[in-house]
Design a protein around this motif. Structure first.
Motif, short mmCIF file in Angstrom:
data_model
loop_
_atom_site.label_atom_id
_atom_site.label_comp_id
_atom_site.label_asym_id
_atom_site.label_seq_id
_atom_site.Cartn_x
_atom_site.Cartn_y
_atom_site.Cartn_z
N PHE A 141 -3.96 5.94 -7.77
CA PHE A 141 -3.51 5.55 -6.43
C PHE A 141 -2.20 4.76 -6.52
CE2 PHE A 141 -3.13 2.26 -3.20
CZ PHE A 141 -3.15 3.02 -2.04
N GLN A 157 1.77 6.72 7.62
CA GLN A 157 1.01 5.54 7.22
C GLN A 157 0.05 5.11 8.32
OE1 GLN A 157 4.43 3.13 6.29
NE2 GLN A 157 4.24 3.53 4.10
N ASN A 184 -3.00 6.99 8.26
CA ASN A 184 -3.75 6.79 7.01
C ASN A 184 -3.72 8.03 6.11
OD1 ASN A 184 -5.08 4.99 5.36
ND2 ASN A 184 -7.10 5.72 5.99
N ILE A 185 -2.55 8.68 6.06
CA ILE A 185 -2.36 9.83 5.18
C ILE A 185 -2.30 9.31 3.74
CG2 ILE A 185 -0.81 11.75 4.60
CD1 ILE A 185 -2.20 12.00 7.36
N SER A 186 -2.87 10.05 2.81
CA SER A 186 -2.95 9.60 1.42
C SER A 186 -1.56 9.50 0.79
CB SER A 186 -3.79 10.57 0.59
OG SER A 186 -3.08 11.76 0.34
N PRO A 187 -1.41 8.57 -0.16
CA PRO A 187 -0.12 8.44 -0.85
C PRO A 187 0.31 9.74 -1.54
CG PRO A 187 -1.47 6.53 -1.30
CD PRO A 187 -2.34 7.52 -0.57
N GLN A 188 -0.64 10.51 -2.05
CA GLN A 188 -0.29 11.78 -2.70
C GLN A 188 0.35 12.74 -1.69
OE1 GLN A 188 -3.32 10.34 -2.81
NE2 GLN A 188 -4.00 10.23 -4.93
N ARG A 189 -0.23 12.81 -0.50
CA ARG A 189 0.31 13.69 0.55
C ARG A 189 1.67 13.19 1.01
NH1 ARG A 189 -0.78 18.67 2.07
NH2 ARG A 189 -2.89 18.16 1.51
N THR A 238 0.76 6.91 -7.80
CA THR A 238 1.27 7.80 -6.75
C THR A 238 2.05 7.01 -5.72
OG1 THR A 238 -0.57 9.31 -7.09
CG2 THR A 238 0.64 9.54 -5.04
N ASN A 239 1.53 5.86 -5.32
CA ASN A 239 2.20 5.02 -4.35
C ASN A 239 3.57 4.60 -4.87
OD1 ASN A 239 2.56 3.57 -2.03
ND2 ASN A 239 0.96 2.08 -2.43
#
Length: 91
Positions: free
Chosen positions: A4, A40, A43-48, A7-8
């Protein structure tokens, strides 16, 4: 370091590349910033987010048209570039 946070960190690096690019117009940079805020907020994932930002960086580096003014022809140009270069989001 967890995936996590890695990726962030990576998506922040892509964002900094966009912010510092001399090939991306200031208007397009603002559109990217607004898009990032909406991702953000959703709440979209950091990978996406990283994937989206990487695609946007490549796309906007090669386009002079403001992103909010893209026409069908602009998207066709982008798709041709993607197809020609065997485009990967990891580059």
């Amino acid at each position: 370091m967890s995936d996590f946070y890695k990726t962030n960190k990576n998506y922040n690096r892509v964002l900094e590349d966009i912010r510092n690019s001399t090939k991306i117009t200031n208007g397009n940079k603002k559109i990217v910033e607004n898009f990032l805020l909406s991702l953000q907020a959703e709440n979209i994932s950091p990978q996406r987010i990283k994937k989206y930002l990487t695609c946007l960086r490549k796309m906007l580096t090669n386009m002079k048209t403001p992103a909010d003014k893209f026409a069908k022809k602009d998207f066709e140009t982008i798709m041709a570039m993607v197809n020609r270069e065997d485009w990967k989001t990891s580059t």
